[in-house]
Design a protein around this motif. Structure first.
Motif, PDB file in Angstrom:
ATOM      1  N   TYR A  22       0.828  -1.206   0.000  1.00 34.78           N
ATOM      2  CA  TYR A  22       0.000   0.000   0.000  1.00 34.78           C
ATOM      3  C   TYR A  22       0.858   1.250   0.000  1.00 34.78           C
ATOM      4  CZ  TYR A  22      -3.263   3.451   1.970  1.00 34.78           C
ATOM      5  OH  TYR A  22      -4.005   4.567   2.228  1.00 34.78           O
ATOM      6  N   TRP A  23       1.850   1.283   0.899  1.00 39.94           N
ATOM      7  CA  TRP A  23       2.668   2.471   1.020  1.00 39.94           C
ATOM      8  C   TRP A  23       3.576   2.666  -0.189  1.00 39.94           C
ATOM      9  CZ3 TRP A  23       1.052   6.024   4.049  1.00 39.94           C
ATOM     10  CH2 TRP A  23       0.315   5.669   5.204  1.00 39.94           C
ATOM     11  N   VAL A  24       4.035   1.537  -0.749  1.00 37.49           N
ATOM     12  CA  VAL A  24       4.872   1.642  -1.958  1.00 37.49           C
ATOM     13  C   VAL A  24       4.045   2.234  -3.101  1.00 37.49           C
ATOM     14  CG1 VAL A  24       5.960   0.265  -3.773  1.00 37.49           C
ATOM     15  CG2 VAL A  24       6.512  -0.175  -1.387  1.00 37.49           C
ATOM     16  N   LEU A  25       2.802   1.748  -3.225  1.00 35.04           N
ATOM     17  CA  LEU A  25       1.921   2.259  -4.275  1.00 35.04           C
ATOM     18  C   LEU A  25       1.694   3.767  -4.107  1.00 35.04           C
ATOM     19  CD1 LEU A  25       0.273   1.424  -6.725  1.00 35.04           C
ATOM     20  CD2 LEU A  25      -1.655   0.991  -5.220  1.00 35.04           C
ATOM     21  N   LEU A  26       1.372   4.177  -2.874  1.00 32.10           N
ATOM     22  CA  LEU A  26       1.179   5.606  -2.613  1.00 32.10           C
ATOM     23  C   LEU A  26       2.459   6.375  -2.916  1.00 32.10           C
ATOM     24  CD1 LEU A  26      -0.990   5.913   0.627  1.00 32.10           C
ATOM     25  CD2 LEU A  26      -1.667   6.057  -1.752  1.00 32.10           C
ATOM     26  N   GLY A  27       3.595   5.759  -2.617  1.00 29.75           N
ATOM     27  CA  GLY A  27       4.881   6.407  -2.894  1.00 29.75           C
ATOM     28  C   GLY A  27       5.081   6.634  -4.378  1.00 29.75           C
ATOM     29  N   ILE A  28       4.696   5.624  -5.175  1.00 28.17           N
ATOM     30  CA  ILE A  28       4.825   5.760  -6.634  1.00 28.17           C
ATOM     31  C   ILE A  28       3.941   6.893  -7.133  1.00 28.17           C
ATOM     32  CG2 ILE A  28       4.399   4.626  -8.847  1.00 28.17           C
ATOM     33  CD1 ILE A  28       5.071   1.969  -7.468  1.00 28.17           C
ATOM     34  N   TRP A  29       2.681   6.882  -6.705  1.00 23.66           N
ATOM     35  CA  TRP A  29       1.787   7.973  -7.112  1.00 23.66           C
ATOM     36  C   TRP A  29       2.374   9.311  -6.667  1.00 23.66           C
ATOM     37  CZ3 TRP A  29      -0.328   5.279 -10.400  1.00 23.66           C
ATOM     38  CH2 TRP A  29      -1.187   4.189 -10.179  1.00 23.66           C
ATOM     39  N   GLY A  30       2.856   9.362  -5.441  1.00 20.81           N
ATOM     40  CA  GLY A  30       3.411  10.612  -4.912  1.00 20.81           C
ATOM     41  C   GLY A  30       4.586  11.111  -5.737  1.00 20.81           C
ATOM     42  N   VAL A  67       6.749  14.954  -9.963  1.00 17.16           N
ATOM     43  CA  VAL A  67       7.235  15.224 -11.321  1.00 17.16           C
ATOM     44  C   VAL A  67       6.273  16.164 -12.037  1.00 17.16           C
ATOM     45  CG1 VAL A  67       7.602  14.162 -13.570  1.00 17.16           C
ATOM     46  CG2 VAL A  67       8.516  13.076 -11.529  1.00 17.16           C
ATOM     47  N   GLY A  68       4.969  15.852 -11.920  1.00 13.61           N
ATOM     48  CA  GLY A  68       3.957  16.697 -12.548  1.00 13.61           C
ATOM     49  C   GLY A  68       3.993  18.120 -12.011  1.00 13.61           C
ATOM     50  N   LEU A  69       4.171  18.234 -10.713  1.00  9.98           N
ATOM     51  CA  LEU A  69       4.206  19.566 -10.100  1.00  9.98           C
ATOM     52  C   LEU A  69       5.388  20.377 -10.620  1.00  9.98           C
ATOM     53  CD1 LEU A  69       3.261  19.088  -6.345  1.00  9.98           C
ATOM     54  CD2 LEU A  69       2.146  20.559  -8.004  1.00  9.98           C
ATOM     55  N   ALA A  70       6.539  19.701 -10.754  1.00  9.14           N
ATOM     56  CA  ALA A  70       7.728  20.405 -11.259  1.00  9.14           C
ATOM     57  C   ALA A  70       7.460  20.942 -12.666  1.00  9.14           C
ATOM     58  CB  ALA A  70       8.927  19.464 -11.267  1.00  9.14           C
ATOM     59  N   ALA A  71       6.880  20.095 -13.507  1.00 12.98           N
ATOM     60  CA  ALA A  71       6.567  20.533 -14.869  1.00 12.98           C
ATOM     61  C   ALA A  71       5.547  21.663 -14.846  1.00 12.98           C
ATOM     62  CB  ALA A  71       6.040  19.354 -15.688  1.00 12.98           C
ATOM     63  N   TYR A  72       4.565  21.565 -13.951  1.00 15.50           N
ATOM     64  CA  TYR A  72       3.542  22.597 -13.872  1.00 15.50           C
ATOM     65  C   TYR A  72       4.132  23.921 -13.419  1.00 15.50           C
ATOM     66  CZ  TYR A  72      -0.856  24.949 -12.979  1.00 15.50           C
ATOM     67  OH  TYR A  72      -1.888  25.842 -12.992  1.00 15.50           O
ATOM     68  N   GLY A  73       5.089  23.843 -12.499  1.00 11.32           N
ATOM     69  CA  GLY A  73       5.765  25.061 -12.066  1.00 11.32           C
ATOM     70  C   GLY A  73       6.399  25.776 -13.252  1.00 11.32           C
ATOM     71  N   ARG A  74       6.988  24.960 -14.132  1.00 15.38           N
ATOM     72  CA  ARG A  74       7.609  25.546 -15.321  1.00 15.38           C
ATOM     73  C   ARG A  74       6.552  26.163 -16.231  1.00 15.38           C
ATOM     74  NH1 ARG A  74      10.340  22.418 -20.050  1.00 15.38           N
ATOM     75  NH2 ARG A  74      10.487  24.259 -21.372  1.00 15.38           N
ATOM     76  N   GLN A  75       5.426  25.472 -16.346  1.00 14.96           N
ATOM     77  CA  GLN A  75       4.357  26.000 -17.185  1.00 14.96           C
ATOM     78  C   GLN A  75       3.816  27.304 -16.625  1.00 14.96           C
ATOM     79  OE1 GLN A  75       1.122  23.352 -19.001  1.00 14.96           O
ATOM     80  NE2 GLN A  75      -0.075  24.707 -17.690  1.00 14.96           N
ATOM     81  N   LEU A  76       3.705  27.398 -15.312  1.00 14.82           N
ATOM     82  CA  LEU A  76       3.202  28.619 -14.703  1.00 14.82           C
ATOM     83  C   LEU A  76       4.130  29.795 -14.982  1.00 14.82           C
ATOM     84  CD1 LEU A  76       1.835  27.806 -11.138  1.00 14.82           C
ATOM     85  CD2 LEU A  76       0.584  28.719 -13.080  1.00 14.82           C
TER      86      LEU A  76
END
Lengths: 386, 128, 267
Positions: A12-20, A25-34
């Motif tokens: 469970y925690w590994v799965l949440l870790g992967i999603w996290g 990664v998405g947030l970093a890209a979004y920061g660049r987009q902003l």
């Protein structure tokens, strides 16, 4: 009930870790987009909506599909769906959340999103889409929490939940109809401006959503002691089969109108999709893959002996999801812009940051879904143990 | 450690963290002080009086924006009866023509970052 | 907690939730009753433009009109066609008037350059779809305006416009605005910022000072440019635009869509 979100084994925690990690990664890209603006995506002055809005469209369908479980269970007392309903509602919540996020990441000025609520514009379908989606999220949250709480306590839910459940049925239809209306009312875009768009959206939603639900149910059966029941899964598979038949019929009907009338306006988009237009053919391989997948899944899912085999059902459901994803999440939105109002063809392909942000949004949605399902699984296991 | 002690420690930690802005700036109190604003040379009378403008210039600007953009009006009558053209670049910055030594200093002091100048230019097409 | 307090709290929570969700609907309903449908509002005047196709064949006329507009409004000059921003520019006749060309139309007619801009339609689909009223049709003069403060950059208006008149700021435009010889921006008109949509505004800021739009003024200064662009009020029976519309053969773009464009082309 909330503590159950924190009770889990290593997987469970590994799965949440992967999603996290994917969210980060998405947030970093979004920061660049902003900071740089939306030019880092593959969109252009001609193709102004791309991956983000197409994912939004696909996911509204998935969210609406919860009605396919709610309706038989609550309106027609189909008891077999007893343990599937909560999964459907959890999926709806997660899907609507992802829809909202995809809209947000697509906006040029996301800080001003409150303007949609501060300056209501009933003439705009986008205004209505925000209202019905937000309402649907609330409905599913309240219904899901109240009914699951009641089950946990072993008592019926409070009486006021019933009318909400009845309300959620037409409401689910409405969210995808309103989303279809976003497209089908625009005289500028002949590919979208067809009355059958709303029915097509619903048919494809009722194929892709329950397919995803089946896959999730099979995963839960495999990794936990939560079993929604083989009969429920089979019934969903039947629903998917007929929804795919209807969806295929709708697509063929549209093709007929375009091809038989031979009108350039109606034909251009289908030409672009299936054979290429003026040398542009980026989507052609995808469309044919989608066509093959659709045909195979329709045929296979209609044969009961095939449908009943678990090891065939899982790949078939994945194929359905992929086929619908190609149709809605890839082809539908972009093709509306081809050719442009001035007759030019500008193709579209998502860029790496765009894909990263999209993956981040999906990861966040699946994070929420994992947590919700974990709570359901934990509570159920405790109930069964007693 | 009893539960009570744990809770007490947690409360103290939270209070200390919440008060961070206050105790972090304690040493720097002497430096801040009121900002030194460079006033325009030729004019002593702004659209409204200083107290109003200090507290409510954003309100006034929003009012002007709606009037100009949405209604097409251009004339503003101040409380003193004077008429002005409603324009940030054309009226306000006609006198307060140096963003850095006027607008920016107060905004830095108040730690706000309005985005007006992402779009609006200084008179003469300048930008800084 | 006693049952009464619990019930009260639950009901209070529901009330707050109801208000929060219900208020937009109330405001929306009020908005409808107060203003009526946006596109049915009768403008007391309607600005319109007449483009003389033949006079605009002159390259200099066209170039000067676009340059004047873009200078007047600090429109950036972005080389990448995917991000390019235009308020007025030219396209080929066959793309502007696809319903007017057929298989046997001569190539020179098909390729003829035509000036295109926002049509400030009487029944604008972009206004219909805007979720924040950041674009709307001004009742006083019929101009389809943009409020750059309110635009959320959703680009729905761009999907709705059948003419391709709108441009989105995919990046910060300032780096691409051609500075004048002093290194300053060509005009005091606010530049836009990344994330908002822009288009021709019929020079609303010049009109309120009694001036003609920049493009119209610019072509009159060019040899052969007199009458290439005519601007006036459709509600004024004596206006030059009405005279031309009454006397000459004019067409407008994609009439069958029902948008009611107010830019007319003398054939």
């Amino acid at each position: 009930m909330l503590q159950d979100a924190f009770r889990g084994g290593r997987k469970y925690w590994v799965l949440l870790g992967i999603w996290g990690a994917l969210v980060v990664v998405g947030l970093a890209a979004y920061g660049r987009q902003l900071s740089e603006g939306l030019h880092i995506t593959g969109m252009s002055q001609d193709v102004t909506w791309g991956l983000y809005i197409s994912q939004f469209t696909f996911l509204v369908g998935v969210a609406a599909s919860a009605v396919m479980v709610v309706l038989p269970y609550y309106l027609h007392n189909y008891k077999a769906f007893g343990r599937m309903v909560i999964l459907g509602e959890g999926l709806a919540v997660s899907a609507v959340l992802m829809c909202a996020l995809f809209i947000l990441v697509d906006m040029g000025q996301p800080m001003r999103v409150m303007n949609v609520f501060l300056h209501p514009s009933p003439n705009s379908l986008m205004f209505w889409d925000t209202q019905v989606l937000f309402g649907y999220l609330l409905l599913n949250l309240v219904i899901g929490v109240m009914t699951f709480e009641a089950e946990r306590k072993g008592a019926p839910p409070p009486r006021w939940v019933k009318p909400l459940i009845y309300l959620s049925i037409p409401w689910a239809i409405s969210i995808h109809t309103v989303t279809a209306f976003l497209y089908s009312g625009l005289e500028a875009r002949t590919f979208w401006m067809t009355a059958i768009l709303a029915p097509r959206f619903l048919a494809s939603a009722f194929a892709s959503g329950p397919s995803l639900l089946i896959l999730l149910a099979l995963i839960l059966r495999r990794f936990t002691r939560f079993d929604p029941g083989w009969e429920a899964i089979q019934k969903l598979a039947t629903i998917v089969a007929y929804a795919m038949v209807v969806n295929l019929f709708f697509v063929l009907v549209e093709l007929f109108t375009g091809i038989y009338s031979d009108m350039p306006h109606h034909l251009h988009a289908f030409e672009y999709l299936f054979v290429g237009l003026e040398g542009h053919s980026a989507l052609v391989p995808w469309m044919w893959i989608g066509a093959v997948l659709t045909t195979v899944t329709v045929v296979c899912l209609l044969i009961p002996s095939v449908r009943r085999q678990e090891r065939l059902l899982a790949p078939l459901c994945a194929a359905v999801i992929l086929a619908i994803w190609i149709e809605k999440g890839l082809a539908m939105v972009v093709t509306g812009f081809i050719p442009s109002p001035l007759g030019q063809i500008t193709e579209y392909a998502p860029t790496a940051p765009e894909i990263a942000i999209s993956v981040g949004v999906y990861a966040l949605g699946f994070f929420v879904l994992t947590v919700l399902y974990k709570v359901v699984v934990n509570v159920r296991e405790r109930l069964e143990a007693t | 450690m009893s539960d009570r002690t744990k809770v007490l420690i947690a409360v103290v930690v939270v209070l200390v963290l919440a008060a961070f802005p206050t105790w972090q700036a304690l040493g720097a109190a002497g430096e801040a002080g009121r900002p030194d604003l460079e006033m325009p040379e030729n004019e002593t009378q702004c659209v409204e009086d200083t107290e109003f403008m200090t507290a409510r210039h954003m309100e006034l600007l929003n009012q002007w924006r709606n009037a100009v953009v949405r209604e097409g009006d251009t004339e503003y009558t101040s409380t003193s009866g004077e008429t002005y053209t409603m324009s940030l670049t054309g009226t306000c910055m006609d006198c307060h023509n140096n963003r850095e030594t006027f607008c920016q200093r107060c905004h830095d002091y108040a730690d706000v970052a309005p985005r007006c100048w992402d779009c609006h230019v200084e008179p003469g097409g300048g930008e800084r | 907690m006693s049952e009464d307090r619990r019930t009260f709290l639950k009901e209070a929570g529901c009330a707050v939730l109801g208000l929060g969700c219900g208020l937009p609907f109330v405001r929306g309903a009020l908005a409808i009753t107060q203003h009526g449908s946006e596109e049915e509002a009768q403008s007391s005047s309607q600005w319109a433009m007449v483009v003389d196709l033949e006079k605009c064949l002159n390259d200099e006329v066209r170039a000067v009109s676009a340059a004047a507009c873009h200078r007047e409004h600090n429109v950036p000059d972005i080389p990448d066609p995917d991000d390019e921003i235009d308020w007025i520019w030219d396209e080929k006749y066959q793309d502007v008037f696809p319903d007017q060309v057929h298989e046997h139309s001569p190539a020179e007619m098909r390729e003829m350059p035509v000036l295109v801009l926002c049509n400030h339609c009487t029944n604008p689909p972009c206004v219909r779809v805007c979720p924040t009223k950041a674009t709307w049709k001004r009742e006083s003069d019929g101009i389809v305006m943009m409020d750059q403060h309110r635009c959320i950059g959703c680009r729905y208006c761009m999907a709705a416009c059948p003419y391709g008149s709108r441009s989105f700021n995919w990046r910060d435009p300032r780096a691409f605005i051609q500075r004048d010889d002093n290194g300053e921006m060509p005009s005091d008109f606010p530049t836009r910022t990344k994330g908002v949509v822009e288009k021709c505004n019929f020079c609303a800021e010049r009109l309120r000072e009694g001036k003609q739009p920049a493009c119209v003024e610019a072509v009159h200064a060019v040899a052969g440019g007199e009458g290439a662009l005519t601007f006036g009020n459709l509600a004024d029976p004596d206006s030059e635009v009405n005279r031309i519309l009454g006397e000459k053969h004019t067409i407008s773009r994609r009439v069958s869509l029902g948008t009611g464009p107010n830019v007319f082309y003398v054939v």
